[in-house]
Design a protein around this motif. Structure first.
Motif, PDB file in Angstrom:
ATOM      1  N   LYS A  48     -37.101   1.874 102.848  1.00 12.09           N
ATOM      2  CA  LYS A  48     -37.314   1.181 101.205  1.00 12.09           C
ATOM      3  C   LYS A  48     -38.063   1.420 100.596  1.00 12.09           C
ATOM      4  O   LYS A  48     -37.748   1.883  98.624  1.00 12.09           O
ATOM      5  N   THR A  49     -39.547   2.080 101.169  1.00 14.94           N
ATOM      6  CA  THR A  49     -40.909   2.524 100.037  1.00 14.94           C
ATOM      7  C   THR A  49     -40.223   4.197 100.556  1.00 14.94           C
ATOM      8  O   THR A  49     -40.286   4.584  98.963  1.00 14.94           O
ATOM      9  N   ARG A  50     -39.540   5.418 100.930  1.00 17.09           N
ATOM     10  CA  ARG A  50     -39.187   5.793 101.222  1.00 17.09           C
ATOM     11  C   ARG A  50     -38.116   6.933 100.336  1.00 17.09           C
ATOM     12  O   ARG A  50     -37.835   7.640  99.441  1.00 17.09           O
ATOM     13  N   LEU A  51     -36.651   5.119 100.494  1.00 19.07           N
ATOM     14  CA  LEU A  51     -36.150   6.070  99.734  1.00 19.07           C
ATOM     15  C   LEU A  51     -35.591   4.947  99.328  1.00 19.07           C
ATOM     16  O   LEU A  51     -33.895   5.105  98.366  1.00 19.07           O
ATOM     17  N   SER A  52     -36.182   3.947  98.567  1.00 20.67           N
ATOM     18  CA  SER A  52     -35.039   3.314  97.460  1.00 20.67           C
ATOM     19  C   SER A  52     -34.591   3.676  96.502  1.00 20.67           C
ATOM     20  O   SER A  52     -33.545   3.298  96.059  1.00 20.67           O
TER      21      SER A  52
END
Length: 241
Positions: free
Chosen positions: A149-153
């Motif tokens: 979530k942090t890397r690709l949201s």
């Protein structure tokens, strides 16, 4: 690193997976040790000899310290993880670092081929070596995680993956029934972020950590490690590579 819980006792039973060697008996250490199955998880994208040697060296280290090893299992991560990892290296223009995507069946096939070409080790006589697509067999363990979530949201979404804790829990529950304790092999660099894992104490109900150094001289934890370290009664430092 051995957890505070007492490991299971008993013999071993085989799994309905393709074995690349071994007769179903166990590699013997001295009496009084635990019966282990060594789990090596990773992307293996692509697999190479070094991946295989990590598992065999880990098993030898356990045997040399008085334990028994019945199986070494290589478990590639789910395809979703590999896709997410590649997407995380994509820049705003759509360019990547050139990493190729190898699907699970190809990674499994390559790993089996490498294992078959490796010369058998006398110390591992009777130890079964398998490649298992465990993460594809357990789609029920797929979840959305904060890591992706942090890397690709910001890119509009990401695929569900299986966390290390859920992998070890699912794998450990199965092999505990067969009389094994799981020894999961981790690189020392991964310890840095382990205190941030959700429900990390659950990891040690079915597993012990076998930590190997990737030229890491010092670990600086990314969070307070008290809850993580409280799970250990013994830390054995092993030079296996």
């Amino acid at each position: 690193m051995e957890g505070k819980r007492t490991g299971p006792s008993g013999g071993c039973a085989d799994r309905d997976a393709d074995d690349c060697g071994g007769s179903g008996s166990v590699g013997q250490g001295s009496s009084g040790g635990r019966p282990y199955v060594v789990l090596v998880s990773g992307t293996f994208n692509p697999p190479h000899k070094g991946h295989v040697k990590i598992g065999t060296h880990a098993a030898k280290a356990l045997i040399e310290t008085g334990h028994t090893v019945g199986k070494i299992v290589y478990s590639p991560v789910h395809d979703n993880y590999v896709v997410n990892k590649i997407l995380s290296t994509t820049d705003d223009a759509g360019g990547t670092d050139g990493t190729l995507f190898l699907p699970m069946d190809v990674r499994v096939k390559f790993l089996k081929s490498i294992i078959k070409k490796e010369a058998p080790s006398p110390e591992l006589k009777g130890v079964s070596i398998s490649v298992l697509d465990f993460e594809h067999q357990r789609p029920d363990l797929l979840k959305r995680t904060n890591v992706w979530k942090t890397r690709l949201s910001h890119r509009g979404g990401y695929l569900k993956t299986i966390s290390s804790v859920d992998l070890i829990k699912g794998f450990g529950e199965e092999y505990t029934k067969k009389g094994y304790r799981v020894a999961i092999v981790f690189g020392a660099d991964l310890l840095e972020w382990m205190p941030k894992w959700n429900a990390v104490s659950h990891l040690f109900r079915q597993a012990d950590l076998l930590v190997i150094s990737r030229e890491t001289d010092k670990i600086t934890f990314g969070a307070d490690p008290s809850s993580l370290l409280s799970n250990f009664s013994t830390v054995n430092v092993l030079h296996i590579l």
